[in-house]
Scaffold this active site. Structure first.
Site, mmCIF file in Angstrom:
data_model
loop_
_atom_site.group_PDB
_atom_site.id
_atom_site.type_symbol
_atom_site.label_atom_id
_atom_site.label_comp_id
_atom_site.label_asym_id
_atom_site.label_seq_id
_atom_site.Cartn_x
_atom_site.Cartn_y
_atom_site.Cartn_z
ATOM 1 N N ASP A 100 0.851 -1.189 0.000
ATOM 2 C CA ASP A 100 0.000 0.000 0.000
ATOM 3 C C ASP A 100 0.893 1.247 0.000
ATOM 4 O O ASP A 100 1.349 1.694 -1.047
ATOM 5 C CB ASP A 100 -0.914 -0.074 1.229
ATOM 6 N N LYS A 128 -0.898 -1.667 -4.741
ATOM 7 C CA LYS A 128 -1.745 -0.465 -4.774
ATOM 8 C C LYS A 128 -0.845 0.725 -5.069
ATOM 9 O O LYS A 128 -0.583 1.555 -4.198
ATOM 10 C CB LYS A 128 -2.404 -0.254 -3.395
ATOM 11 N N ARG A 162 -9.827 -13.670 6.048
ATOM 12 C CA ARG A 162 -8.631 -14.251 5.420
ATOM 13 C C ARG A 162 -8.940 -15.550 4.677
ATOM 14 O O ARG A 162 -8.262 -15.906 3.720
ATOM 15 C CB ARG A 162 -7.561 -14.554 6.483
#
Ligand code: IMP
Ligand code: MG
Length: 173
Positions: A100, A128, A162
């Site tokens: 990220d 990302k 998950r």
């Protein structure tokens, strides 16, 4: 339960993990590959990826956290489980679920570069890119996405989701 939208199907994930395994096998043919899974998020991705890698290699795990149970990175890295293999002279491939801001991966690259390793490269199922803050590159990317907060296939929200076999975007109302 928050609303979910399907982003990556099981078939898309399987196909892409197979391709990554092929590339890694070719690139590391004459090297001393050690694949290091970043816990907890990478456990499912790593399990599939290592079975798509056809060359001999070693596997170990490290656990770091920058997130707690929220959706935004705290920016502070906590090492709570170190690797156990001797990594001197080894070619390290860090395996992350998702990158990220890049804070976590940048910290990890520095950490392993300081361990007398021969090379340190990175692999992430999801990149990302748009939210990158740290100067770190992902050498093997499964998918480049920037669609919200993702869960499933190892990715969690507050340690849940998950187990989902596909990847979903989570909506909070
Ligand atoms: P970074 O340090 O900001 O790159 O954060 C990386 C870590 O944050 C990842 O290893 C994940 O554990 C977590 N993370 C970032 N984005 C998401 C997401 O969309 N879903 C689940 N976890 C995420
Ligand atoms: Mg993670």
């Amino acid at each position: 339960m928050a609303k979910q939208e399907l982003i990556l199907s099981q078939q898309q994930i399987t196909d892409r993990v197979g391709e990554l395994g092929e590339r890694i096998s070719a690139d590391y043919k004459d090297k001393n590959l050690v694949m290091i899974g970043v816990l907890n998020g990478s456990f499912i991705f790593l399990a599939d990826l290592v079975r798509a890698v056809t060359i001999s290699h070693q596997i170990d795990f490290i656990r770091v956290a920058s997130y707690g149970s929220s959706k935004t990175s705290s920016g502070k890295i906590n090492l709570s489980k170190d690797v156990e293999l001797d990594l001197a002279g080894k070619d390290i491939l860090l395996v992350e679920d998702i990158v990220d801001t890049g804070t976590t991966l940048q910290w990890l690259v520095h950490y392993f570069t300081g361990k007398k390793t021969r090379s340190v490269r990175t692999c992430a199922l999801i990149d990302k890119k748009e939210r990158r803050e740290a100067d770190v590159s992902v050498n093997y990317t499964g998918f480049s996405l920037d669609r919200g907060f993702l869960v499933g296939y190892g990715l969690d929200y507050a340690e849940k989701y998950r187990h989902l076999p596909q990847i979903y975007s989570l909506f909070f109302s």
